[in-house]
Each structure stands twice: as C-alpha cells, then as structure tokens.
Write a protein that holds these residues in place. Sequence first.
Motif, mmCIF file in Angstrom:
data_model
loop_
_atom_site.group_PDB
_atom_site.id
_atom_site.type_symbol
_atom_site.label_atom_id
_atom_site.label_comp_id
_atom_site.label_asym_id
_atom_site.label_seq_id
_atom_site.Cartn_x
_atom_site.Cartn_y
_atom_site.Cartn_z
ATOM 1 N N LEU A 101 0.860 -1.226 0.003
ATOM 2 C CA LEU A 101 0.053 -0.110 0.047
ATOM 3 C C LEU A 101 0.922 1.357 -0.016
ATOM 4 O O LEU A 101 0.907 2.165 0.944
ATOM 5 N N ARG A 102 1.651 1.303 -1.158
ATOM 6 C CA ARG A 102 2.234 2.551 -1.585
ATOM 7 C C ARG A 102 1.650 3.625 -1.961
ATOM 8 O O ARG A 102 0.412 3.325 -2.350
ATOM 9 N N PRO A 103 2.183 5.068 -1.993
ATOM 10 C CA PRO A 103 1.408 5.922 -2.726
ATOM 11 C C PRO A 103 0.771 5.633 -4.178
ATOM 12 O O PRO A 103 1.804 4.894 -4.953
ATOM 13 N N GLY A 104 -0.383 5.672 -4.597
ATOM 14 C CA GLY A 104 -0.825 5.358 -5.729
ATOM 15 C C GLY A 104 -1.776 4.085 -5.667
ATOM 16 O O GLY A 104 -2.518 3.972 -6.527
ATOM 17 N N ALA A 105 -1.602 3.228 -4.514
ATOM 18 C CA ALA A 105 -2.408 2.021 -4.457
ATOM 19 C C ALA A 105 -3.825 2.288 -4.193
ATOM 20 O O ALA A 105 -4.203 3.353 -3.706
ATOM 21 N N GLN A 106 -4.607 1.306 -4.888
ATOM 22 C CA GLN A 106 -6.067 1.486 -4.686
ATOM 23 C C GLN A 106 -6.671 0.533 -3.686
ATOM 24 O O GLN A 106 -5.899 -0.746 -3.888
ATOM 25 N N VAL A 107 -7.749 0.866 -3.052
ATOM 26 C CA VAL A 107 -8.280 -0.342 -2.203
ATOM 27 C C VAL A 107 -9.874 -0.176 -2.435
ATOM 28 O O VAL A 107 -10.698 1.057 -2.577
ATOM 29 N N ILE A 108 -10.428 -1.340 -2.540
ATOM 30 C CA ILE A 108 -11.968 -1.370 -2.601
ATOM 31 C C ILE A 108 -12.530 -2.276 -1.201
ATOM 32 O O ILE A 108 -11.856 -2.850 -0.684
ATOM 33 N N PHE A 109 -13.768 -1.391 -0.666
ATOM 34 C CA PHE A 109 -14.182 -1.997 0.574
ATOM 35 C C PHE A 109 -15.664 -2.248 0.228
ATOM 36 O O PHE A 109 -16.412 -1.688 -0.571
ATOM 37 N N GLY A 110 -16.095 -3.259 1.062
ATOM 38 C CA GLY A 110 -17.471 -3.691 0.605
ATOM 39 C C GLY A 110 -17.558 -4.168 -0.741
ATOM 40 O O GLY A 110 -16.825 -4.840 -1.149
ATOM 41 N N GLU A 111 -18.729 -3.895 -1.289
ATOM 42 C CA GLU A 111 -19.167 -4.093 -2.493
ATOM 43 C C GLU A 111 -18.750 -2.867 -3.522
ATOM 44 O O GLU A 111 -19.350 -2.782 -4.775
ATOM 45 N N GLY A 112 -17.852 -1.984 -2.988
ATOM 46 C CA GLY A 112 -17.226 -1.019 -3.877
ATOM 47 C C GLY A 112 -18.093 0.274 -3.469
ATOM 48 O O GLY A 112 -17.716 1.482 -4.221
ATOM 49 N N GLN A 113 -19.008 0.517 -2.695
ATOM 50 C CA GLN A 113 -19.584 1.672 -1.924
ATOM 51 C C GLN A 113 -18.617 2.376 -1.289
ATOM 52 O O GLN A 113 -18.685 3.783 -1.235
ATOM 53 N N LEU A 114 -17.607 2.015 -0.941
ATOM 54 C CA LEU A 114 -16.345 2.916 -0.337
ATOM 55 C C LEU A 114 -14.975 2.341 -1.264
ATOM 56 O O LEU A 114 -14.565 1.211 -1.320
ATOM 57 N N THR A 115 -14.235 3.369 -1.861
ATOM 58 C CA THR A 115 -12.712 3.195 -2.152
ATOM 59 C C THR A 115 -11.867 4.148 -1.829
ATOM 60 O O THR A 115 -12.313 4.934 -1.061
ATOM 61 N N ALA A 116 -10.736 3.717 -1.992
ATOM 62 C CA ALA A 116 -9.613 4.794 -1.413
ATOM 63 C C ALA A 116 -8.320 4.674 -2.415
ATOM 64 O O ALA A 116 -8.180 3.517 -2.795
ATOM 65 N N THR A 117 -7.636 5.716 -2.139
ATOM 66 C CA THR A 117 -6.217 5.683 -3.038
ATOM 67 C C THR A 117 -5.196 6.288 -1.677
ATOM 68 O O THR A 117 -5.719 7.357 -1.064
ATOM 69 N N VAL A 118 -4.272 5.670 -1.704
ATOM 70 C CA VAL A 118 -3.084 5.871 -0.799
ATOM 71 C C VAL A 118 -2.232 7.196 -1.750
ATOM 72 O O VAL A 118 -1.996 7.088 -2.812
ATOM 73 N N GLU A 119 -2.277 8.418 -0.972
ATOM 74 C CA GLU A 119 -1.890 9.693 -1.478
ATOM 75 C C GLU A 119 -0.168 9.804 -1.199
ATOM 76 O O GLU A 119 0.269 10.534 -1.802
ATOM 77 N N GLY A 120 0.165 9.493 0.311
ATOM 78 C CA GLY A 120 1.179 9.776 0.606
ATOM 79 C C GLY A 120 1.606 8.991 1.747
ATOM 80 O O GLY A 120 0.897 8.178 2.382
#
Length: 355
Positions: A101-120
């Motif tokens: 989970l370095r900067p730029g990595a994407q993460v999906i939670f649940g069925e996709g109603q919440l997602t995230a991007t590692v920015e720093g």
Amino acid sequence: MKTSDFDFYLPEELIAQTPLERRDASRLLTLDKHTGQTEHHHFYELPQFLRPGDCLVLNNSRVLPARLIGHRPTGGVCEVLLLTDKGEGLWECLVRPGKKLRPGAQVIFGEGQLTATVEGELSDGKRLVRFHYEGIFLEILEQLGKMPLPPYIKAELQDNERYQTVYSKVMGSAAAPTAGLHFTPELLQQIQNMGVDLCYVTLHVGLGTFRPVKAEDIQDHEMHSEFCQISQETADVINRTKARGGRVICVGTTSCRTVESFAAEDGTMTARSGWTNIFIYPGYRFKVLDALITNFHLPQSTLIMLVSALAGREHVLAAYEEAVREKYRFFSFGDAMFIGDVMPSKAENGEKPAK
C-alpha cells in the motif's frame, strides 16, 4: 520515579476477551485512597458509594468503527485503520500490508460503495489515504467498519455497541473510554434519582493510549495529545458541586484528564476545548477530581501511574495484587474500581469491611 516501580504480575488468562452479558454485572473493587482499605462488590452496587450532592463526570465520546477490511484490485486482502481526519475525505491511517500500500495504491471496501487511494507516506509507517464515496461517510463507516479493539483482545466483537458506552454521542475516539462501559440507562437513572448530578465532557481517545512507557524514568516519557472539550453547562455543574461540598467523581481516566487539564488552579471550571497531553503521576495535586471510577490497567502504563497519583503507589499495587488473587477481569472488557474516600458500606450493619 522509575517505570519499573509500576510493574505487577498479571496472568494472561485474566485479560478479559469479551464483555459480560449484563454491563453492570461486572465486579467492583473499592479502594479507600487514604487508608488503602479494599472491599469487593458488583458494579450495580455503585450507588451505595455515592452521596447526594456528588456529581459524576462522564466522557460522551463515541468510538469510530475505524478498522476497514478491503482488497486491492488484484484481490489481495488489506486493512486500513483510520487515525486522524484531515478533511475532504483525506485521513491519516495505519495500513497493512504496508509494502503493498504505497502511494498510488487503490483499495476497495465492501461491494465498492467505498474506495480509497493511498496519496502519501508518513513517518512511523502511516499513510495519507483519500476515500471516495457517495453519501455520508460516517454512515458508510458504521456499515462497513469494525471496532479498533486493543491489541490484547484477540476475540472478534459480535456487537459493536458493546464497545460503546450507553451515553456515547460525539464520534471521534479510536478506543472506548472503558470505565463507562459498565453503566446501564437504569443505573444512571437510579444514580440521578438519589440526588447525584451527571455531566459530560468529550475526550477523543487516541491509539497513543496503548503506547507503552519506554523511558526508564517516568518524567522522560512524552505523552500523546488528545482533543477534549467541556461545555459551560458541565463547568457549572462541577463548580456547584464543589461549592456545596460535594465530590467530583470522574468516570474514567479520560474524564479525569479533561477536567484536570482545563481547571484553574483554584479548581474552578469554564467552558474550554483544545488538545491535552497532561501526564498525571504520583506527586500531582488534583485540582478538581475527588474520586475515580476506572478499570484495571496495564503494568507500567501511564494509566496505572495516574491512579497511583490519586491513591498512592503502594495502595494501588496492593489492590492490584488482591485483584489478581481474586481473579478480577482486567482491561477494556474487565472489571472496575472505585477509588476515593470510601465509606465502609458494611460498617452500618455492624459487619467488618472485607479486606
């Protein structure tokens, strides 16, 4: 004073892993802060140690279900723990596995109603994570998040509300103010009916509360900072209690740290908010607090140092040794103590108080 002065032997099996079915069925060890005398009770008996004209100060912070389990687009499972809200969907977080989970990595939670991007990437392995969603973030978090239980609890919590006090209101803590977990609405009503005032402060408990003291000399320990606030209504209740000779009884070390942080030297209170890193240890002169309701704490922790400031290190360690012998349950889901000028409850009946 050395950190090792606050050590004691604690068998691992006494660390409570799950809450009791009934909140106020936990045990209550009373400790007279002057004499060191102890008695054994249950928490539902607490009213007999309170007096009309006293006030209870409770921390109404609510625990954020801040532990999110997700997966990367490639399928790998990962975990994100929310620490600090930086605004506009950006949070300071702890992540696992950090290498993935370095900067730029994407993460999906649940069925996709919440997602995230590692920015720093920050110090101590922390990350800046930007969350993407539609709707209200806290509602999504209540749906998808898990409670960030302390590291010494291995069991999975079946009901998130059992890691919240019944009076929790203001979302923001990374851990529960656990002394309040023993109260039920009925017990609080009983306490009010006997002429004891209830008032509320807010201190958002940070993960730093679990950080061990590594300094050999306790005065070299640097306390973590936590945000807290006190309303004018609560300040007025405390001031009235003091003026009429009642006791200010803090429920938990968090409530204690809040009032002691904001009190004037003469013990008077006014509405305040801000950050506190107050470190209370033996030698400290309490300005407001008269008695404390608290759970049993970790060896060599800042919290056992705080209770030792109130009742004396020797009295506290002797009480802890007795609690171990009597197989009290320790830490977040464990039993409780009442520390103050305890009126021996059995003396009225001509019985000798238990030691």
